[in-house]
Design a protein around this motif. Structure first.
Motif, mmCIF file in Angstrom:
data_model
loop_
_atom_site.group_PDB
_atom_site.id
_atom_site.type_symbol
_atom_site.label_atom_id
_atom_site.label_comp_id
_atom_site.label_asym_id
_atom_site.label_seq_id
_atom_site.Cartn_x
_atom_site.Cartn_y
_atom_site.Cartn_z
ATOM 1 N N TYR A 65 0.846 -1.192 0.000
ATOM 2 C CA TYR A 65 0.000 0.000 0.000
ATOM 3 C C TYR A 65 0.880 1.241 0.000
ATOM 4 O O TYR A 65 1.930 1.263 0.639
ATOM 5 C CB TYR A 65 -0.905 0.026 1.244
ATOM 6 N N LYS A 66 0.422 2.249 -0.708
ATOM 7 C CA LYS A 66 1.126 3.528 -0.700
ATOM 8 C C LYS A 66 0.845 4.226 0.625
ATOM 9 O O LYS A 66 -0.270 4.200 1.123
ATOM 10 C CB LYS A 66 0.649 4.414 -1.848
ATOM 11 N N ILE A 67 1.866 4.832 1.193
ATOM 12 C CA ILE A 67 1.701 5.616 2.415
ATOM 13 C C ILE A 67 1.046 6.942 2.039
ATOM 14 O O ILE A 67 1.484 7.631 1.120
ATOM 15 C CB ILE A 67 3.062 5.860 3.104
ATOM 16 N N TYR A 68 -0.017 7.270 2.722
ATOM 17 C CA TYR A 68 -0.776 8.487 2.453
ATOM 18 C C TYR A 68 0.133 9.714 2.514
ATOM 19 O O TYR A 68 0.922 9.878 3.437
ATOM 20 C CB TYR A 68 -1.921 8.606 3.465
ATOM 21 N N ASN A 69 0.029 10.575 1.515
ATOM 22 C CA ASN A 69 0.784 11.844 1.433
ATOM 23 C C ASN A 69 2.291 11.668 1.419
ATOM 24 O O ASN A 69 3.031 12.540 1.854
ATOM 25 C CB ASN A 69 0.404 12.795 2.576
ATOM 26 N N ASP A 70 2.769 10.538 0.951
ATOM 27 C CA ASP A 70 4.208 10.313 0.871
ATOM 28 C C ASP A 70 4.440 9.355 -0.289
ATOM 29 O O ASP A 70 3.632 8.476 -0.535
ATOM 30 C CB ASP A 70 4.708 9.694 2.185
ATOM 31 N N ASN A 71 5.527 9.519 -0.991
ATOM 32 C CA ASN A 71 5.798 8.653 -2.133
ATOM 33 C C ASN A 71 6.569 7.408 -1.692
ATOM 34 O O ASN A 71 7.600 7.071 -2.250
ATOM 35 C CB ASN A 71 6.554 9.421 -3.220
ATOM 36 N N LYS A 72 6.064 6.756 -0.659
ATOM 37 C CA LYS A 72 6.677 5.550 -0.104
ATOM 38 C C LYS A 72 5.594 4.498 0.082
ATOM 39 O O LYS A 72 4.406 4.794 0.021
ATOM 40 C CB LYS A 72 7.341 5.869 1.235
ATOM 41 N N TYR A 73 6.057 3.261 0.352
ATOM 42 C CA TYR A 73 5.135 2.132 0.407
ATOM 43 C C TYR A 73 5.334 1.306 1.669
ATOM 44 O O TYR A 73 6.441 1.213 2.184
ATOM 45 C CB TYR A 73 5.344 1.226 -0.813
ATOM 46 N N ASP A 74 4.234 0.671 2.109
ATOM 47 C CA ASP A 74 4.259 -0.304 3.192
ATOM 48 C C ASP A 74 4.089 -1.687 2.583
ATOM 49 O O ASP A 74 3.331 -1.862 1.623
ATOM 50 C CB ASP A 74 3.109 -0.071 4.175
ATOM 51 N N LEU A 75 4.757 -2.666 3.176
ATOM 52 C CA LEU A 75 4.677 -4.049 2.722
ATOM 53 C C LEU A 75 4.193 -4.904 3.885
ATOM 54 O O LEU A 75 4.697 -4.783 4.998
ATOM 55 C CB LEU A 75 6.061 -4.517 2.266
#
Length: 135
Positions: A65-75
């Motif tokens: 999932y994409k982290i809200y308001n950030d161009n990073k992801y959670d796995l």
């Protein structure tokens, strides 16, 4: 709970799917199904799902999932079915995940790592999939 009129996708993970997964499924074996999860309700989360890996009669999946308001992801790594307690995971799987800094979340009963850049996420996924294939 806000009802949406149509199915929606979050475009960052949708782009990941098309850029790295579509027609490149062999890079992510042993997982056999890949898709971008659509949502119908604002209470749901759109994301990328890798599923249908069976190891020792237990099915596992990975969710991104994409982290809200950030161009990073959670796995997230979790059992697809049944009891998700840690002791029901094979020790060799736990070792691979922990060696890749994907840690057990005792409260939610899944393994999780956060703040991946796109490049780091893809390299981590390919690495753990390769290690799972060697089990």
């Amino acid at each position: 709970h806000k009802q949406l009129n149509h199915r929606h996708r979050e475009m960052f993970t949708y782009n990941l799917y098309h850029k790295y997964f579509q027609n490149q499924e062999k890079s992510y074996l042993p997982f056999e199904k890949f898709y971008n999860h659509e949502i119908k309700s604002s209470d749901d989360y759109s994301g990328l799902i890798l599923k249908d890996w069976c190891h020792n009669k237990i099915y596992y999946q990975i969710e991104v999932y994409k982290i809200y308001n950030d161009n990073k992801y959670d796995l997230y790594f979790l059992k697809s079915k049944g009891d998700r307690n840690l002791e029901n995971h094979a020790i060799e799987i736990i070792t691979i995940l922990e060696n890749n800094k994907i840690e057990w979340d005792i409260e939610n009963k899944y393994f999780m790592a956060s703040n991946f850049t796109e490049a780091n996420l893809i390299s981590t996924l390919k690495k753990i999939c390769s290690e799972f294939n060697n089990l």
